[in-house]
Design a protein around this motif. Sequence first.
Motif: not given
Lengths: 367, 527
Positions: A287-300
């Motif tokens: 959702r374009n927010n840093p925490v979300g992107i961080a979690l998404g990056s780790l997952l991917f």
Amino acid sequence: MMPKLVSGVLAPVMALLAAIVITSGVVVFVGASPVDFWEVMLSWPSNRNVLTVLNQASMIFLSGTAAAIGFRMNLFNIGVEGQYRVASYVAAVFAGGAFLPGALNIVASIVLAMLAGAAWAAIPAVLKVTRGVSEVISTIMLNAIAVFLTGYLLSNYGEKAADTRRTTPLEDSTMLGGFKLFEDKDGAVWTLSLLAVVVGFLFWFIINRTRFGFDLRATGMNESAAVASGVSVKRMVVTAMMLSGAVAGLIWLPNLFAETASGNYFSSSVFQSGLGFTGIAVALLGRNNPVGIALGSLLFAFLGVQSTQLEFAGVDVSNDVVLVTQGVIVLTIVIAYEVVGRWRAAADQRAVRAALDANANKQEVAA
Amino acid sequence: MATAPQGSTADGGNSVSVQGITKRFPGVVANHDVDITIRGGTVHALIGENGAGKSTLMKILYGVQKPDEGTITVAGQQVSFSSPTDAIKVGIGMVFQHFMLADNLTVLENVVLGAEKLHGIGDKARAEIVRISDAYGFDLDPDDLVERLGVGQRQRVEILKVLFRGAKIIILDEPTAVLVPQEVDALFANLRELRASGHTILFISHKLDEVLAIADDITVMRRGTTVGEADPKTATKLELAELMVGSELPSPETEESTVTDVVLLELSDVSLLDDRGRHLLRDIDLTIHKGEVLGIAGVEGNGQAELVETIMAMRKGTGTVRLAGNDIAKANTRERRELGIGFVPEDRHRHGLLLDAPLWENRVLGHQTREPNITGPLINRRDARKDTQRIIDAYDVRTPSMDTHARALSGGNQQKLIVGREMSGDPVLLIAAHPTRGVDVGAQAAIWDHIKRARREGLAVLLISADLDELIGLSDRIEVILRGRLVGEFDPRTVTPQDLGSAMTGGQDAETKDETTSTSNGEGAAS
């Protein structure tokens, strides 16, 4: 009212469940055992792979943040891919040239990479504000041009190495050791992966706490209201696009400067392409927010690294099946956020009504 | 006010009765307590100014939207629609203002599209179309391509579509808006045929001459509800106009004049061209003094929005604009706001709010370069929030908290927040475009009070409104805008709505060819 936390977590969880179900279906369809598949995918990675996940995640995070800067103002920078390719090439040429000593060389290369990324991103921005060209089209085309441009430059000015061409490898003094969390043979977390942390914080701070960030978000939420409030949308388009490109310029640098990485130069085999597109998916996911992107990056990053184990574990599925998983996550997350968003809006409205009924007497009537 | 419920079956099968309909949308009540009784076999006109709730009511009648409260009775049977299909089943058809026809298909194909089950798509359907066309004098050939048809014929195709589906009750949304006078006459002839054969027609319009010419009954809507009925045999246009615009509404009486002789805003020779080089604004000269409210009257679409956006530098016009004596022609929107221009936009959702942002961030919007919202390049959350609370209290914005998203508030409360915001930071000039449109009566009175108080304190106000009572009640001076020019100045103490209406339509009291210009008098205010 629905607690904010629940609504924030609900959508990703729904998307993950859907992805698991659908991926399992694909695995069954190709004739493998989904139990074996998930056993491998969800196993704890080896030390070496833990480090790989972290390094990959930091590059994906930078890419996701680059995309998110544009997305925050409804600017679809699909060109992160081309921007970091051009920037990586420029940085590798400069760093390999060793014009400056040690650390200074690194800092200068980082700045140069950001400038190169910003410049490559400025092209679609200028086309958009002066000619009305959709940035989606122009950035996609510039991605292709970036591949040819760097390829051309490499083959004409690159150094010959075996059957390929590359930029001059970095001198030892301009390489960074990284953080060895385990034994030496496992490798290290690349030093410049820390850029992800710095960029993540700056992104959050600028977007949420500064006037510039407010203008950027306002433009994204309601462009005509932003115009009426005095935002110069053209200037914002150019600035946001260039910022996005500057961050994109950083994506591959952790790899380039890492002693433990496979190559400290730019060549078609060493350069990791595709991160720009992964970043777009992760920005959506987070959702374009840093925490979300961080979690998404780790997952991917985790899914990507784990999929390489499928072959070794004897699960008879191509590791590309993980692309299906990633794709399904992105698709379902968009739907899930929309659904959850509607629930929240309805809950908000009920809360307003309840609060007003409690203390107010007569309410509105309107045209 | 309300219609006495009559025996709805008294006039045969095609009567419709609507009782106590209320429809709320997030933030606004579009319809409330709507009561209409439509006798079968008549032409019933529903009139009201834009935004009076006519469209919502039609959509409810046609099953596009579900009412929150109230009942619909068709031919004596209470019905409830969950989609237009349900409405079609009980014999209700609707002709939209914007035609929904496929240009590259024939009349036959357009008519049967989606109704293939009724008469097939072949000769039976063709025969049925010819039968209907002949019966009501539509003069349509089923095999003509729609792209070759004129506007009047296309409208007849739309009506034919509805009849083909078996409609006995036909809703026509502003059917004459797109027609030239001869076509209007032809349409009316068709409608009379339909009426003679027992069809019921609900005719939505704000053109009073036409309504008086065709209708058997008239119902007037205003501010979301039905406010009265009129008999077209005895009613005059003036009476209808008054019902529509509402001269008995609480009028915003201005106290004694506070106009000073200090010129605050001065426009000279301001013009604005569109992409094709036509004048949207032409040679506008106007001045507003400190403590003065200048009202701009005009039929919508005559340059009001463009005038406002030019003053706000959202569009680049030519000519000079001076604020308190300084030339601000080069200043951009932000600089003009910083010089003390407050702006209450016409469309608050489009230009005034970030609907998905909390109220305190909406307080910052438009003031993001000024205290208390910022310290240097940073947003000052604490002070911005504190000031939002001040606005919420002072302007009676009803909200559970300043963290509520703007979308969740009612229209009136959204507007009070905007007015409060724009009055913050000591503006010298307020541009208020339709400041009380779509807000409830309570909020309307409050907003008027705030404008009046600010005027006493020396604020100059440019007021644009479609509500002539609001204009006359608040303004110290009224200018009339017509086709991008200022065409007349009036003193609100002596002017009548008739004078204004006449100036707004170019001095003609009867028909005009230009469809953006309504026919006459009070109607001008209504469109």
